[in-house]
Design a protein around this motif. Sequence first.
Motif, short mmCIF file in Angstrom:
data_model
loop_
_atom_site.label_atom_id
_atom_site.label_comp_id
_atom_site.label_asym_id
_atom_site.label_seq_id
_atom_site.Cartn_x
_atom_site.Cartn_y
_atom_site.Cartn_z
N THR A 152 4.53 5.51 3.30
CA THR A 152 3.97 6.86 3.28
C THR A 152 5.09 7.87 3.43
O THR A 152 6.10 7.59 4.09
N PRO A 153 4.97 9.04 2.84
CA PRO A 153 6.01 10.06 3.03
C PRO A 153 6.13 10.47 4.48
O PRO A 153 5.15 10.45 5.24
N ILE A 159 0.84 -1.19 0.00
CA ILE A 159 0.00 0.00 0.00
C ILE A 159 0.87 1.24 0.00
O ILE A 159 1.78 1.38 0.84
N TRP A 160 0.62 2.14 -0.92
CA TRP A 160 1.24 3.46 -0.90
C TRP A 160 0.17 4.48 -0.58
O TRP A 160 -0.88 4.52 -1.22
N LEU A 161 0.43 5.30 0.45
CA LEU A 161 -0.51 6.35 0.85
C LEU A 161 0.24 7.68 0.87
O LEU A 161 1.10 7.91 1.71
N GLY A 162 -0.11 8.54 -0.09
CA GLY A 162 0.52 9.84 -0.16
C GLY A 162 -0.44 10.93 0.27
O GLY A 162 -1.07 10.86 1.31
N GLY A 163 -0.60 11.94 -0.57
CA GLY A 163 -1.49 13.04 -0.23
C GLY A 163 -2.85 12.85 -0.86
O GLY A 163 -3.36 11.73 -0.99
N GLU A 164 -3.46 13.96 -1.27
CA GLU A 164 -4.80 13.94 -1.86
C GLU A 164 -4.84 13.03 -3.07
O GLU A 164 -4.05 13.16 -4.01
#
Length: 417
Positions: free
Chosen positions: A131-132, A66-71
Motif C-alpha cells: 500500500t502507498p 494484494i495491492w491496496l491503493g485509493g478509491e
Amino acid sequence: MTIRRGLLSDHFEGVAVKCLALVDANPESSNQHEVTGSEPLVRILGHDDRKFPKGGADHRFPATYIWLGGEQEALSEEGWLSWYDSRRNRPKRSAEWRLYYQGNAVTLMMKPGDILFLARKLDGHLLFIVTPDGGTIRNQLLWLFGLDEQIGMKFESQEIGGNNDAELDFTARYVLDELGIEPEEREADKLDRLIEKFGLKFPTTVVFSGLARSSLPEVNAHDAPDEALLLWMEREEQLFRRLERRIVAERIGGGFAMDDGADVDGFLAFSLSVQNRRKARAGAALENHLAAVFDAHRIRFAHGVETENRNRPDFLFPGQAEYRDAAFPTARLTMLGSKSTLKDRWRQVLSEATRIDQKHLLTLEPGISENQTDEMRTKLLQLVIPRKLHQTYRPNQQEWLMDVSGFIGLVAGRQGE
C-alpha cells in the motif's frame, strides 16, 4: 442478546512490515524479485525444521498478493513466496535470509517508499500486502495488527495473540473486509433464527435495521449514542451477511449455464450485483440507525429533503421549512452527511445546503489519512466519528474529531436557543 466476537488470532499468527527500498521494489536494481529479510521476519517465517522440510534449500509458502491503493484501487493475485538463506552453503558465515516474490500485476505496482505488510495466516498462507505510504489503508492495517507508526527500511514484526490480539468488532471487520477476509460468526445459529422468516428474500433496509436494533434491547442510544450506532451497525451487518450467504448459495447452486456453454456474463453481472447491494445497504443502514439515535434524543431533523440545485443532504436540522425560511437564523441550521465508507467521496457534501458554511460528515471509516482530514479542515468540513473509532486516528487528528455525542449536543443546543 449481546454480540460475541472472534479474535484476530483466529486468523493470523503474526505480521511484519517494512518500507520498500529501491532494491526491494525494482527487480532491475537487484536483478531479481527479492526483499531482504531480517531477524523480525525470521520470527514470523521461521528458520528450522519445524517450519522447513528436511533438507530443503528454501521453503515455498502459498501466498496472496494484494495491492491496496485509493478509491477503487485494489488488485489481488494468488501465487507463492520463497523464503531462503542465501548463505546456506557457506556454514561459516551468518545466515542472510531473503524473500523471493513472483512478478505479477501486484508487484508491478510496487515502488520505493511503498509499505509492505507480510501477514502469516494460521495455515501458513501468506498475505503480501502493498500500500502507498501515508494513505488511509496503511493506517488501518497498522491499527489492526498493533504495529508502530514509525516504519523503517528493515522489517519489524508482531506476533498475534496474548496482549497483542484484537477483538473482531465492527472496525476490525471493516479492515479485514478490505483484505477479502470474512470471519466466521460465533453466533451463527442465533442469527439464522432471526432471519429465518425472510426465507431467500431481502427485506427492506428499514425492516432489517429495525430487526438489528430490536435484537439488542440492552443498547441505549440515549445514554450511549456512539456505542449504540456501532453496535446496531455491527448487528445489521451480521444479519445481512448471513442472509446474503443463503441467497448467494442458492443462486450459485442453480448454476450459470447456457445451451452453448457457461453464462459468464450472467455470473459477472450477479457478482457485481452482490457487491453493489452490500455498499448500498450499508449506507442506508447507517442513515436508519442515525435517525433512531436522533429520535432517542428528540432531535428535530429532516431526512433526504431538497435544499437547492436538487441537492439532498442526508440530514438537515431542524428541517426543510426552517432552511427555506430566509428569516430563520443561519447559525441555528445544521447539516450532516453520512457515508459508511468515505474514500474520496467526502467532497460530494460540500455543495449541499449552501446556506450552511460549516458542514458535518459522519463516517465509520477508521484511520483516514492526515492529508484527507487536513483538506477537510480547510474546506470547513467537520468529521464526525463514533468515539471508539477515534483510537484509529493520530493524536493531532483525535483532537479535532467530533464524536456522535458531541454532534448531538451541538444540534440540541442550537434547537434549544
